[in-house]
Design an enzyme around this catalytic site. Structure first.
Site, PDB file in Angstrom:
ATOM      1  N   ASP A   1     -19.230 -11.940  53.413  1.00 36.00           N
ATOM      2  CA  ASP A   1     -19.735 -12.608  54.764  1.00 36.00           C
ATOM      3  C   ASP A   1     -19.800 -14.428  54.565  1.00 36.00           C
ATOM      4  O   ASP A   1     -20.199 -14.634  53.687  1.00 36.00           O
ATOM      5  CB  ASP A   1     -21.288 -11.949  54.539  1.00 36.00           C
ATOM      6  CG  ASP A   1     -21.807 -12.390  56.170  1.00 36.00           C
ATOM      7  OD1 ASP A   1     -21.293 -13.206  56.790  1.00 36.00           O
ATOM      8  OD2 ASP A   1     -22.771 -11.886  56.709  1.00 36.00           O
ATOM      9  N   GLY A   2     -18.723 -14.744  55.412  1.00 35.23           N
ATOM     10  CA  GLY A   2     -18.807 -16.247  55.474  1.00 35.23           C
ATOM     11  C   GLY A   2     -20.094 -16.747  55.843  1.00 35.23           C
ATOM     12  O   GLY A   2     -20.267 -17.849  55.164  1.00 35.23           O
TER      13      GLY A   2
ATOM     14  N   GLU B   1     -13.264 -13.653  53.865  1.00 34.83           N
ATOM     15  CA  GLU B   1     -12.946 -12.861  55.073  1.00 34.83           C
ATOM     16  C   GLU B   1     -13.760 -11.454  54.886  1.00 34.83           C
ATOM     17  O   GLU B   1     -13.571 -10.806  53.754  1.00 34.83           O
ATOM     18  CB  GLU B   1     -11.331 -12.395  55.276  1.00 34.83           C
ATOM     19  CG  GLU B   1     -10.937 -11.623  56.188  1.00 34.83           C
ATOM     20  CD  GLU B   1     -11.264 -11.659  57.598  1.00 34.83           C
ATOM     21  OE1 GLU B   1     -11.421 -13.193  58.062  1.00 34.83           O
ATOM     22  OE2 GLU B   1     -11.563 -10.860  58.143  1.00 34.83           O
TER      23      GLU B   1
ATOM     24  N   ASP C   1     -15.502 -20.584  61.650  1.00 32.76           N
ATOM     25  CA  ASP C   1     -14.901 -20.065  62.759  1.00 32.76           C
ATOM     26  C   ASP C   1     -15.024 -18.585  63.197  1.00 32.76           C
ATOM     27  O   ASP C   1     -14.104 -17.919  63.052  1.00 32.76           O
ATOM     28  CB  ASP C   1     -13.228 -20.315  62.618  1.00 32.76           C
ATOM     29  CG  ASP C   1     -12.365 -20.080  63.683  1.00 32.76           C
ATOM     30  OD1 ASP C   1     -12.885 -19.986  64.799  1.00 32.76           O
ATOM     31  OD2 ASP C   1     -11.166 -19.784  63.287  1.00 32.76           O
TER      32      ASP C   1
END
Ligand code: SAM
Length: 287
Positions: free
Chosen positions: A145-146, A120, A166
């Site tokens: 950073d996803g 997150e 997502d």
């Protein structure tokens, strides 16, 4: 970063995403071997639907709020049970005040051997999520950073995993980033089960997105889409889609039951629609 999921938690898009995520987790548990859920855009994990933010939009009333009665058809009950039982477990007095986001839902379904890695980037949301899983040795929350985790965190050391991507779609180019992110991760972990979320709204480049996905040459890719209303009168979200790479062999048939049910239950006007189809893979067998 303006997006905060608390305004949208439990809405019709969460229902589809979380119902399918629960199916994927359940399927992975058909084998004893451990697996990991990598949640690249995890949110805060647990949402208070009585909060000012959630009340402001009231979106959950037209999502999870429509699923809580005892009137589900018999063939739908077992399909939604992992998801709805988790929601009910958080709300033992009935109704729904607490709603599980994707990392919490996955964690609630885990056996002792299963693991969660949740990314997150929003500093406050990261803190909240980190606190939620504090002391839980099965879960790791990272302020990252996803999109980077799609390179850095695959393959998981368990060599079995569900990768949920997502993103908030608050910037231009998120459809392209989804395709690139999948391509990068898949190269390193072709055996992973990937679940990508995307919005349906007026002008969304869905045909181009599907074509770009097909052009990746990944052999098994299933698409599920649910629109709850027409996009004629609004530029807002009218539906959502999921791309599932390496889906469980049962998922297409399950979607064949689940999507028509969700379309009727969640519809906001007579233009609601739903479809599931192979972007790549099984359609050759079917034709
Ligand atoms: N997956 C969550 C669920 O189903 O409960 C909802 C996630 S919400 C749609 C997207 C989240 O991604 C937000 O919490 C936002 O702060 C976070 N975010 C935005 N950009 C990010 C990035 N580059 N890396 C990781 N998280 C990001």
């Amino acid at each position: 970063m303006n997006y905060r999921h608390i305004y949208h938690a439990g809405n019709f898009a969460d229902v589809l995403k979380h119902a399918v995520l629960a199916r994927l987790v359940t399927y992975m548990q058909g084998k004893d071997k451990a697996f990991r859920v990598l949640d690249t855009h995890a949110g805060i994990g647990l949402y208070d639907l009585s909060s000012e933010e959630a009340q402001k939009t009231g979106e959950w009333h037209e999502g999870i709020g429509r699923l809580l009665g005892d009137d589900l058809p018999a063939d739908i009950v077992p399909l939604l049970a992992p998801y709805l039982d988790a929601v009910k477990a958080l709300n033992p007095d009935g109704g729904v005040r607490l709603y599980p986001g994707s990392p919490k839902l996955a964690r609630m379904l885990f056996r002792s051997q299963d693991r969660l890695s949740a990314m997150e980037l929003h500093p406050d949301d990261y803190e909240t999520l980190h606190r939620l899983f504090d002391g839980d040795f099965q879960s790791r929350v990272t302020h990252l950073d996803g999109w980077l985790s799609l390179g850095a965190h695959v393959p998981p050391k368990e060599k079995r995993g569900i990768i949920l991507v997502d993103p908030p779609f608050e910037k231009e180019g998120e459809y392209e980033r989804l395709v690139d992110g999948l391509a990068r991760a898949y190269r390193k972990f072709p055996g992973g089960v990937y679940c990508l979320w995307y919005p349906l709204k007026k002008g969304a480049p869905i045909a181009e997105f599907h074509k770009a996905l097909k052009d990746l040459g990944i052999p098994k890719m299933l698409c599920a889409e649910l629109s709850v209303r027409s996009d004629r009168e609004t530029t807002g979200l009218t539906g959502s889609g999921l791309i599932v790479v390496n889906p469980p062999f049962t998922l297409k048939d399950e979607l064949g039951l689940l999507l028509p049910f969700l379309k009727e239950r969640l519809r906001q006007d007579r233009f609601a629609s739903a479809r599931s189809f192979w972007i790549a893979g099984e359609q050759q067998l079917a034709s």
